[in-house]
Scaffold this active site. Structure first.
Site, PDB file in Angstrom:
ATOM      1  N   HIS A 163       0.835  -1.201   0.000  1.00  0.00           N
ATOM      2  CA  HIS A 163       0.000   0.000   0.000  1.00  0.00           C
ATOM      3  C   HIS A 163       0.874   1.258   0.000  1.00  0.00           C
ATOM      4  O   HIS A 163       0.653   2.191  -0.784  1.00  0.00           O
ATOM      5  CB  HIS A 163      -0.925  -0.024   1.224  1.00  0.00           C
ATOM      6  CG  HIS A 163      -1.768   1.190   1.391  1.00  0.00           C
ATOM      7  ND1 HIS A 163      -3.103   1.234   1.056  1.00  0.00           N
ATOM      8  CD2 HIS A 163      -1.463   2.432   1.878  1.00  0.00           C
ATOM      9  CE1 HIS A 163      -3.587   2.431   1.320  1.00  0.00           C
ATOM     10  NE2 HIS A 163      -2.612   3.177   1.830  1.00  0.00           N
ATOM     11  N   GLU A 164       1.873   1.275   0.875  1.00  0.00           N
ATOM     12  CA  GLU A 164       2.751   2.449   0.962  1.00  0.00           C
ATOM     13  C   GLU A 164       3.648   2.564  -0.264  1.00  0.00           C
ATOM     14  O   GLU A 164       3.933   3.671  -0.739  1.00  0.00           O
ATOM     15  CB  GLU A 164       3.588   2.384   2.239  1.00  0.00           C
ATOM     16  CG  GLU A 164       2.779   2.422   3.521  1.00  0.00           C
ATOM     17  CD  GLU A 164       1.839   3.616   3.580  1.00  0.00           C
ATOM     18  OE1 GLU A 164       2.199   4.689   3.040  1.00  0.00           O
ATOM     19  OE2 GLU A 164       0.736   3.484   4.139  1.00  0.00           O
ATOM     20  N   HIS A 167       1.778   4.305  -2.944  1.00  0.00           N
ATOM     21  CA  HIS A 167       1.799   5.763  -2.791  1.00  0.00           C
ATOM     22  C   HIS A 167       3.077   6.348  -3.398  1.00  0.00           C
ATOM     23  O   HIS A 167       3.052   7.418  -4.009  1.00  0.00           O
ATOM     24  CB  HIS A 167       1.714   6.137  -1.312  1.00  0.00           C
ATOM     25  CG  HIS A 167       0.327   6.109  -0.758  1.00  0.00           C
ATOM     26  ND1 HIS A 167      -0.739   6.747  -1.365  1.00  0.00           N
ATOM     27  CD2 HIS A 167      -0.175   5.528   0.362  1.00  0.00           C
ATOM     28  CE1 HIS A 167      -1.833   6.560  -0.647  1.00  0.00           C
ATOM     29  NE2 HIS A 167      -1.523   5.817   0.402  1.00  0.00           N
ATOM     30  N   GLU A 247      -6.460   6.849  -1.317  1.00  0.00           N
ATOM     31  CA  GLU A 247      -6.439   5.632  -0.513  1.00  0.00           C
ATOM     32  C   GLU A 247      -7.050   4.442  -1.255  1.00  0.00           C
ATOM     33  O   GLU A 247      -6.556   3.322  -1.152  1.00  0.00           O
ATOM     34  CB  GLU A 247      -7.163   5.871   0.816  1.00  0.00           C
ATOM     35  CG  GLU A 247      -6.460   6.866   1.721  1.00  0.00           C
ATOM     36  CD  GLU A 247      -5.005   6.506   1.959  1.00  0.00           C
ATOM     37  OE1 GLU A 247      -4.703   5.330   2.235  1.00  0.00           O
ATOM     38  OE2 GLU A 247      -4.163   7.417   1.855  1.00  0.00           O
TER      39      GLU A 247
END
Length: 371
Positions: A163-164, A167, A247
């Site tokens: 997930h990070e 980003h 998100e």
């Protein structure tokens, strides 16, 4: 800006974000005009249209100064944002030797997409959260909390790291840090103008022109005050809209990297209600996996509700709806997961039906292509 597929959504969202960042920067000039108008209102009680014209003329010399100050602020934050965030949150970098299993998860994800491995940092807190920081390839870092490492399973922790990394891949980190920086400039200038308007006395010469002005100074003063408040509110709304829209894409990117939507769903379920970082300011919480801090009726929430994110993963990511089940084995820093009960999951359904289906099984499994 219609989009079809993950990557076109990312591209469309990035274009929208650039327009939002541009609008955020324009708010700096709105504050410059508000300060100029307030100065004219404090100096003279001329008619409102006269004060408005004077303010427009007087703000022109201030525009280059405001631009240079904002750019200098951004430049300082560009080079020192990681150090500032680390100092505020108390996080520290770790190496492969210190956290071999965690580092291996991050490294494997980067290798699968040809990414440079970012720095790995840890926050010593029981809260369950993580965030990415940095403005360039040499600055990128992924930070996880100790509580996250001790609570999530290997697959769930891998999903959070993915997930990070998403980003970082989507350039969300630069945009969010830039938005926070510019919003900080707006808050700083707005506070200065507000204090100046509050404590600066009006000149006595205004009394002689009171009848002529017909209260123009009071109107101009209220307009200037309203512009300051408007710029501050819009800066918050823009920051929140940037974070909320990203998100969902980061969750989808994590599923693309790990091919395991259930791991992301499990991680979000465990993180929910345990993600607040008391020592972290709101600007850092906006960059985390989850931000439980929100305003009234969730209108000022920087993140979508976790329930909505799980629903999106089930509907679009191929995940299974969460059910009450025994917690999975927590992640182990030794490089292997903690022992798992062999009796768990005996009724899991695989691609060919029930895992324990067969001649001697009581489960109604499907037959595979070879019987």
């Amino acid at each position: 800006m219609a989009a079809f597929g993950l990557y076109t959504h990312i591209r469309a969202n990035r274009i929208r974000s650039m327009f939002l960042i541009g609008g955020l920067f324009l708010l700096v000039y709105v504050l410059v005009f508000a300060g100029s108008l307030a100065g004219e209102a404090l100096a003279d009680n001329a008619p409102f249209n006269v004060l408005l014209q004077r303010a427009l003329v007087n703000m022109i010399p201030a525009i280059p100064v405001a631009t240079l100050v904002a750019l200098a602020w951004i430049a300082i934050a560009y080079f020192f944002n990681r150090r500032i965030i680390s100092a505020v949150t108390g996080s520290y970098d770790v190496t492969r030797t210190e956290e071999p299993a965690l580092y291996a998860l991050l490294e494997n994800l980067c290798i699968s997409r040809g990414l440079t491995v970012p720095r790995l940092s840890i926050m010593e807190t029981d809260a369950l959260n993580a965030y990415a920081s940095g403005m360039s390839e040499g600055q990128y870092a992924v930070t996880v909390t100790r509580g996250l490492m001790e609570t999530l399973s290997r697959d769930e922790l891998e999903a959070v790291l993915a997930h990070e990394l998403t980003h970082i891949r989507n350039k969300d980190v630069q945009l969010m840090v830039t938005a926070v920086i510019i919003a900080g400039v707006i808050s700083f200038f707005g506070e200065l103008i507000f204090r100046w308007m509050q404590f600066t006395p009006r000149r006595s010469s205004q009394s002689s022109s009171k009848d002529k002005g017909n209260g123009g100074a009071a109107i101009a003063f209220m307009v200037a005050l309203g512009l300051v408040v408007l710029a501050w509110v819009l800066s918050i709304v823009i920051r929140f809209s940037l974070s909320r829209s990203r998100e969902y894409l980061a969750d989808a990117g994590a599923v693309e990297l790990t091919k395991n939507p259930d791991a992301m769903i499990g991680a979000l379920m465990k993180i929910s209600g345990h993600s607040d970082l008391p020592s972290a300011p709101s600007s850092v919480m906006e960059m985390c996996v989850d931000n439980p801090r929100h305003g009234f009726a969730s209108l000022l929430s920087t993140h979508p509700p976790i329930e909505k994110r799980i629903e999106a993963l089930v509907r679009h990511g191929g995940g299974r709806a969460p059910t009450t089940s025994p917690p999975s084995a927590p992640f182990s820093n030794s490089g292997h997961d903690a022992p798992v009960d062999d009796t768990a999951g005996t009724n899991q359904v695989g691609p060919w039906g029930s895992a324990n289906a067969g001649p001697t099984s009581t489960q109604p499994g499907r037959k595979g292509p070879w019987g």
